[in-house]
Design an enzyme around this catalytic site. Structure first.
Site, PDB file in Angstrom:
ATOM      1  CB  SER A 251     -17.335  45.802   4.273  1.00 34.36           C
ATOM      2  OG  SER A 251     -18.518  45.081   4.351  1.00 34.36           O
TER       3      SER A 251
ATOM      4  NE  ARG B 298      -4.400  49.133  -0.565  1.00 36.64           N
ATOM      5  CZ  ARG B 298      -4.344  50.071  -1.507  1.00 36.64           C
ATOM      6  NH1 ARG B 298      -5.350  50.921  -1.629  1.00 36.64           N
ATOM      7  NH2 ARG B 298      -3.328  50.167  -2.323  1.00 36.64           N
TER       8      ARG B 298
ATOM      9  CG  ASP C 246     -19.984  46.904   2.529  1.00 40.94           C
ATOM     10  OD1 ASP C 246     -19.236  46.863   1.528  1.00 40.94           O
ATOM     11  OD2 ASP C 246     -19.945  47.841   3.364  1.00 40.94           O
TER      12      ASP C 246
HETATM   13  C1  GLC Z   1     -14.277  50.591   2.375  1.00 39.94           C
HETATM   14  C2  GLC Z   1     -13.909  49.151   2.017  1.00 39.94           C
HETATM   15  C3  GLC Z   1     -14.912  48.572   1.056  1.00 39.94           C
HETATM   16  C4  GLC Z   1     -16.320  48.720   1.619  1.00 39.94           C
HETATM   17  C5  GLC Z   1     -16.599  50.179   1.937  1.00 39.94           C
HETATM   18  C6  GLC Z   1     -17.983  50.398   2.534  1.00 39.94           C
HETATM   19  O1  GLC Z   1     -14.157  51.377   1.256  1.00 39.94           O
HETATM   20  O2  GLC Z   1     -12.620  49.116   1.442  1.00 39.94           O
HETATM   21  O3  GLC Z   1     -14.633  47.211   0.805  1.00 39.94           O
HETATM   22  O4  GLC Z   1     -17.249  48.238   0.692  1.00 39.94           O
HETATM   23  O5  GLC Z   1     -15.630  50.650   2.842  1.00 39.94           O
HETATM   24  O6  GLC Z   1     -18.158  49.674   3.710  1.00 39.94           O
END
Ligand code: GLC
Length: 472
Positions: free
Chosen positions: A152, A167, A205
């Site tokens: 995620s 990143r 996610d």
């Molecule tokens: C952050 C991550 C993203 C993820 C979110 C929730 O924003 O960059 O990819 O979906 O957290 O977990």
């Protein structure tokens, strides 16, 4: 009243409080502007790579689960302070026959170390879990176990089962991972730990939650995570993704990971506390929306306001309590517990202040003030999240009735904040209602997709199985 309490300069407290409340205000008009800005940024991010702060990442998921999936599949869900591993036995139309999971917290030093250290740790835990597979799970002879990997963070997908990390967010910072293929990293670690498993899908996610949500409800078209971080994914028409030059998907649709946490707009009600939090964070200038609305940061915003009140108005005595000076010591779950304190003497608030910040003997007035601050921060976050959702509804044309028909939209929701912070959730739901109006809100439904992201990844591993008949 103790002598310490007498020294509070209430005028100054009230001044800081009023200024903060005013700066955090989110009128419905403001929220509508924010939703419009979100929609515009979504268009720009789809038009060209790097066209917007919203990355609008193509997920390579052009088919969501149908409910026909069969077999045993694993998922590994990494993206917050814990990771989860799970296995499911899918039985086609009969649904999920068996399911087991294990949750492990990530030692903080691994979040800022090397990729090898992090992935070796994960693979070691996964190996333990695989070793305990019971006979409720049936792997056909001659097949390798397959895994869906929910990772995620912002990933530039290269295919359904590969992608490079763009990143870090949410307090992770492992420099040698940036630009690396996350599936290759996991696969190598699994090899080192003797796990013979194939990664069949790599998903965010939000994408996993969308897949898990769709498996249970055919009308799910959007997924939103409100947890440590925040993000949303949704189903887009492939022809509305000008930057997509791949083969047109048969379904004509593609799931987009918006990475909305990085949204920024001049309409966002930013305060000096947000700016300070941002500039002292591991990722300054990035994820501003996330830093205002998600679980990793709200408690920290509260701590910063209290720090100023302690420093300039002697809220907790002559000196600032040392614990209060520690960044991130006040976590959002604790803030939530204080916000939900319904006892007459605000006992929970008193206990939290004592246990976490080593501040004792606070007056009821001080504790009430803290509850009100929690309310300001949570209300701003929840209302901004609602505006983001309106932005997606607008982008997909679901915010108005068309030819007298209103599309039914089910939004799959997940994340600790959504699940446990009741006041936040209620406020967000009420705000969506206010923003879309009585009639349309009958057609917009939010459902909690519990652990949808893990199960969704397993389902996507199933639909993208290397043994699937459709693949060649
Ligand atoms: C952050 C991550 C993203 C993820 C979110 C929730 O924003 O960059 O990819 O979906 O957290 O977990």
């Amino acid at each position: 009243m103790s002598s310490v309490m007498k020294s509070i300069r209430w005028c100054k407290v009230v001044e800081i409080y009023n200024e903060f409340e005013e700066k955090c205000a989110t009128s419905n008009d403001k929220l509508k502007h924010i939703a419009e800005a979100m929609t515009e940024e979504m268009h720009a991010g789809l038009a060209s790579e790097g066209g917007s702060k919203l990355k609008m990442l193509v997920s390579y998921v052009d088919n969501l689960p149908t409910g026909e999936e069969e077999g045993v599949y694993y998922a590994l869900d990494l993206g917050g302070t814990n990771f989860r591993v799970l296995r499911v036995q899918l039985a086609g139309k009969s649904g999920i026959e068996s399911q087991e999971f294990m949750e492990v917290s990530i030692p903080p030093q691994l979040m800022v170390g090397t990729s090898k250290a992090l992935f070796d740790y994960i693979a070691t835990q996964l190996a333990k879990f695989v070793a305990k597979e019971s006979d409720k799970f049936h792997l056909p002879p001659g097949r390798k176990r397959e895994l869906g990997f929910t990772f995620s963070f912002p990933v530039m997908q290269l295919s359904i089962a590969s992608g490079t990390l763009m990143r870090w967010t949410k307090g992770f910072s492992i420099d040698d991972m940036i630009g690396q293929d996350v599936v290759a990293e996991l696969t190598q670690a699994m090899k080192r730990k003797g796990i013979d498993m194939h990664v069949s899908a790599l998903v965010n996610d939000t994408v996993g939650t969308l897949a898990g949500g769709r498996y249970n409800n055919n009308d799910v078209a959007i997924a939103v995570i409100l947890g440590t971080g925040t993000n949303a994914a949704y189903v887009e028409r492939a022809k509305d993704i000008p930057k997509w030059h791949g083969a047109p998907p048969k379904s004509g649709e593609m799931v987009i990971n918006t990475e909305w946490g990085n949204f920024r707009s001049s309409h966002l009600p930013l305060t000096e506390y947000d700016n300070a939090l941002d500039s002292e964070s591991l990722n300054p200038g990035q994820q501003m929306y996330e830093k205002m609305i998600s679980g990793m940061y709200m408690g920290e915003i509260l701590r910063r306001v209290l720090c100023r009140m302690a420093d300039e108005a002697a809220l907790f005595g002559d000196t600032v309590p040392p614990k209060l000076k520690t960044p991130f010591v006040l976590r959002t779950p604790e803030m939530s517990a204080m916000h939900h304190d319904t006892s007459e003497d605000l006992r929970v608030v008193g206990k939290k202040l004592n246990d976490i910040l080593e501040i004792s003997n606070t007056s009821l007035e001080t504790r009430k003030l803290i509850v009100n601050l929690c309310n300001i921060i949570a209300t701003r976050g929840a209302r901004l999240a609602a505006a983001g959702i309106l932005g997606i509804l607008r982008k997909t044309g679901r915010h108005v009735a068309k030819n007298g028909e209103t599309a039914k939209t089910v939004i799959a929701m997940d994340g600790g904040l959504y699940e446990h912070y009741t006041e936040y959730r209620k406020c967000m739901e009420n705000t969506i209602h206010e923003l879309v109006g009585d009639e349309l809100s009958q057609h917009v439904k939010l459902v909690h997709s519990n652990d949808g992201s893990g199960i969704g990844a397993a389902l996507l591993a199933a639909s993208h199985s290397q043994y699937s008949k459709d693949r060649n």
